[in-house]
Scaffold this motif. Sequence first.
Motif, PDB file in Angstrom:
ATOM      1  N   MET A   1       0.847  -1.193   0.000  1.00 16.82           N
ATOM      2  CA  MET A   1       0.000   0.000   0.000  1.00 16.82           C
ATOM      3  C   MET A   1       0.887   1.251   0.000  1.00 16.82           C
ATOM      4  O   MET A   1       1.824   1.349   0.766  1.00 16.82           O
ATOM      5  N   SER A   2       0.587   2.177  -0.905  1.00 11.92           N
ATOM      6  CA  SER A   2       1.324   3.434  -0.957  1.00 11.92           C
ATOM      7  C   SER A   2       0.336   4.571  -1.143  1.00 11.92           C
ATOM      8  O   SER A   2      -0.395   4.612  -2.138  1.00 11.92           O
ATOM      9  N   ARG A   3       0.282   5.472  -0.188  1.00 10.49           N
ATOM     10  CA  ARG A   3      -0.700   6.546  -0.202  1.00 10.49           C
ATOM     11  C   ARG A   3      -0.011   7.901  -0.161  1.00 10.49           C
ATOM     12  O   ARG A   3       1.111   8.032   0.334  1.00 10.49           O
ATOM     13  N   ARG A   4      -0.684   8.914  -0.639  1.00 16.45           N
ATOM     14  CA  ARG A   4      -0.144  10.264  -0.602  1.00 16.45           C
ATOM     15  C   ARG A   4      -0.325  10.872   0.785  1.00 16.45           C
ATOM     16  O   ARG A   4      -1.295  10.572   1.489  1.00 16.45           O
ATOM     17  N   VAL A   5       0.613  11.738   1.169  1.00 20.47           N
ATOM     18  CA  VAL A   5       0.600  12.351   2.501  1.00 20.47           C
ATOM     19  C   VAL A   5       0.698  13.860   2.342  1.00 20.47           C
ATOM     20  O   VAL A   5       1.608  14.368   1.673  1.00 20.47           O
ATOM     21  N   VAL A   6      -0.235  14.575   2.961  1.00 19.53           N
ATOM     22  CA  VAL A   6      -0.258  16.031   2.834  1.00 19.53           C
ATOM     23  C   VAL A   6      -0.198  16.700   4.202  1.00 19.53           C
ATOM     24  O   VAL A   6      -0.505  16.096   5.228  1.00 19.53           O
ATOM     25  N   ILE A   7       0.223  17.962   4.185  1.00 17.22           N
ATOM     26  CA  ILE A   7       0.261  18.784   5.398  1.00 17.22           C
ATOM     27  C   ILE A   7      -1.017  19.596   5.451  1.00 17.22           C
ATOM     28  O   ILE A   7      -1.311  20.374   4.543  1.00 17.22           O
ATOM     29  N   THR A   8      -1.776  19.440   6.536  1.00 15.81           N
ATOM     30  CA  THR A   8      -3.028  20.195   6.647  1.00 15.81           C
ATOM     31  C   THR A   8      -3.051  21.143   7.847  1.00 15.81           C
ATOM     32  O   THR A   8      -4.008  21.894   8.028  1.00 15.81           O
ATOM     33  N   GLY A   9      -1.996  21.113   8.649  1.00 15.31           N
ATOM     34  CA  GLY A   9      -1.925  22.029   9.782  1.00 15.31           C
ATOM     35  C   GLY A   9      -0.494  22.173  10.264  1.00 15.31           C
ATOM     36  O   GLY A   9       0.313  21.256  10.111  1.00 15.31           O
ATOM     37  N   MET A  10      -0.168  23.327  10.841  1.00 14.35           N
ATOM     38  CA  MET A  10       1.171  23.551  11.369  1.00 14.35           C
ATOM     39  C   MET A  10       1.081  24.459  12.596  1.00 14.35           C
ATOM     40  O   MET A  10       0.192  25.303  12.695  1.00 14.35           O
ATOM     41  N   GLY A  11       2.013  24.275  13.513  1.00 13.30           N
ATOM     42  CA  GLY A  11       2.061  25.117  14.698  1.00 13.30           C
ATOM     43  C   GLY A  11       3.488  25.311  15.150  1.00 13.30           C
ATOM     44  O   GLY A  11       4.339  24.441  14.950  1.00 13.30           O
ATOM     45  N   THR A  12       3.777  26.445  15.757  1.00 13.08           N
ATOM     46  CA  THR A  12       5.152  26.693  16.206  1.00 13.08           C
ATOM     47  C   THR A  12       5.217  27.694  17.354  1.00 13.08           C
ATOM     48  O   THR A  12       4.351  28.563  17.502  1.00 13.08           O
ATOM     49  N   VAL A  13       6.250  27.540  18.136  1.00 12.30           N
ATOM     50  CA  VAL A  13       6.690  28.526  19.126  1.00 12.30           C
ATOM     51  C   VAL A  13       8.190  28.615  18.932  1.00 12.30           C
ATOM     52  O   VAL A  13       8.889  27.608  19.040  1.00 12.30           O
ATOM     53  N   ASN A  14       8.705  29.774  18.581  1.00 18.43           N
ATOM     54  CA  ASN A  14      10.142  29.902  18.326  1.00 18.43           C
ATOM     55  C   ASN A  14      10.577  31.362  18.493  1.00 18.43           C
ATOM     56  O   ASN A  14       9.735  32.229  18.734  1.00 18.43           O
ATOM     57  N   PRO A  15      11.854  31.661  18.380  1.00 18.40           N
ATOM     58  CA  PRO A  15      12.319  33.041  18.627  1.00 18.40           C
ATOM     59  C   PRO A  15      11.733  34.108  17.709  1.00 18.40           C
ATOM     60  O   PRO A  15      11.806  35.298  18.038  1.00 18.40           O
ATOM     61  N   LEU A  16      11.145  33.709  16.585  1.00 21.52           N
ATOM     62  CA  LEU A  16      10.566  34.694  15.664  1.00 21.52           C
ATOM     63  C   LEU A  16       9.043  34.712  15.666  1.00 21.52           C
ATOM     64  O   LEU A  16       8.433  35.457  14.899  1.00 21.52           O
ATOM     65  N   GLY A  17       8.421  33.897  16.506  1.00 19.63           N
ATOM     66  CA  GLY A  17       6.968  33.926  16.526  1.00 19.63           C
ATOM     67  C   GLY A  17       6.372  32.862  17.416  1.00 19.63           C
ATOM     68  O   GLY A  17       6.933  31.776  17.563  1.00 19.63           O
ATOM     69  N   LYS A  18       5.199  33.159  17.979  1.00 18.12           N
ATOM     70  CA  LYS A  18       4.518  32.192  18.843  1.00 18.12           C
ATOM     71  C   LYS A  18       3.367  31.509  18.122  1.00 18.12           C
ATOM     72  O   LYS A  18       2.524  30.846  18.733  1.00 18.12           O
ATOM     73  N   ASN A  19       3.327  31.677  16.814  1.00 14.76           N
ATOM     74  CA  ASN A  19       2.404  30.943  15.945  1.00 14.76           C
ATOM     75  C   ASN A  19       2.954  31.027  14.532  1.00 14.76           C
ATOM     76  O   ASN A  19       3.900  31.795  14.260  1.00 14.76           O
ATOM     77  N   VAL A  20       2.380  30.262  13.626  1.00 16.22           N
ATOM     78  CA  VAL A  20       2.910  30.186  12.262  1.00 16.22           C
ATOM     79  C   VAL A  20       2.787  31.513  11.531  1.00 16.22           C
ATOM     80  O   VAL A  20       3.714  31.922  10.807  1.00 16.22           O
ATOM     81  N   GLU A  21       1.670  32.201  11.714  1.00 15.85           N
ATOM     82  CA  GLU A  21       1.457  33.453  10.996  1.00 15.85           C
ATOM     83  C   GLU A  21       2.527  34.495  11.365  1.00 15.85           C
ATOM     84  O   GLU A  21       3.121  35.141  10.492  1.00 15.85           O
ATOM     85  N   GLU A  22       2.763  34.657  12.656  1.00 19.25           N
ATOM     86  CA  GLU A  22       3.753  35.620  13.117  1.00 19.25           C
ATOM     87  C   GLU A  22       5.154  35.216  12.652  1.00 19.25           C
ATOM     88  O   GLU A  22       5.943  36.058  12.193  1.00 19.25           O
TER      89      GLU A  22
END
Length: 412
Positions: A1-22
């Motif tokens: 079985m081989s299926r496609r894998v997609v990214i549907t959400g992301m989240g982050t806390v890092n020195p340049l932002g406390k969310n993906v948008e920032e």
Amino acid sequence: MSRRVVITGMGTVNPLGKNVEEYWENIKANKLGVSYIDQFDTSDFPVKIVGAVKDFDPSEYIDKKEAKRLDRFTQFATVAAKQALAQAGTDFSDIVPFRAGVIIGVGIGGLNMTEAEVTKFNEKPDKVSVFFIPMMIGNMAAGTVAMQTGFKGDNFCTTTACASATHAIGEAFRKIKDGYLDVALCGGSEACISRFALSGFNNMKALSRAEKLEEASTPFDLNRQGFVLGEGAGVLCLEEYEHAKARGANIIAEIAGYGATGDAYHMTSPSPTGEAAAYAMKCAYEEAGLKPEEVNYINAHGTSTGLNDKYETTAIKLALGEEAARKTVINSTKSMIGHLLGAAGGVEAIVTALSVKEGFIHRTLGYKTPDPECDLDYATDANRHVDIKGALSNSLGFGGHNATICIKKYEG
């Protein structure tokens, strides 16, 4: 079985932002996320600069009482995972819980707490906290995220130093592609900015001792002097394509390939041949169905250390061939936020995915003097606008651990 894998959400806390948008807005604006150490007095300490997360308050996502029982790296991971799930737009309650997994890499774990509790132990052994062990161990990030989400599938922590997060994403990709999971929260987290950790890295000559912020992290520059220790988390929500499509998910990009190898060479130095790292890159883009000339963007490991940048350049040439390598745009997100160790691959995968989606490649900051041994296009002059066919995100860890994921634009 081989299926496609997609990214549907992301989240982050890092020195340049406390969310993906920032984070993404600051990346596009070429903002510098490193700062002067304020965790302790550095008047007699040679390292002055870190990539710290300022004014972090997890209470929006985690109950205050519970947060006190979680180490900072677990707090980071939990917040990033909940953000990723929110962006995905579902709690995946339609999926059998054992088909939903959590794989989060942590390179070191609760080192700050270890430092504090060892100090207590040396004074009075019975004063060591009852929460010390569960707070300190690296797997608690994945365990806590599972408790918060109800995901009961594969649940583990990859610990491969600076490659931890990319291995976690790659293993989650494999689990979904091969049919063992339908969704996974994956990535990495780290929080070990302390005098203890900085002393260890500094004594092995790995850290930048620059005194000016803009000169601290300078990947691929001739005068680079070491990495800047950072902290944070980056978590992706990976989903089986047909399930994402059926629910009308907002698909960010597609994870299409993964390569993992070992140098079998040295405790801290990458192999001078670049052979193993090159093989990981080749495995990733070939699994994605791409030719070398179709890989036109690489988010490099790019640590700003003498050996890594030189040998990663060698590996890229070997992986793509000299001609294709010279046409590929390469950058280093660490030039902006420092090196987040076990979390690096997570926050860099977020940048790679958004770069592919928007056709935008950020500039590598801090570069002034060309290095004859680093002679590829590192986007040192300006941001680029490129239609990205295929992108690689590299992570190379102490111990010779190499991991690469290949991300493609989602085209239905």
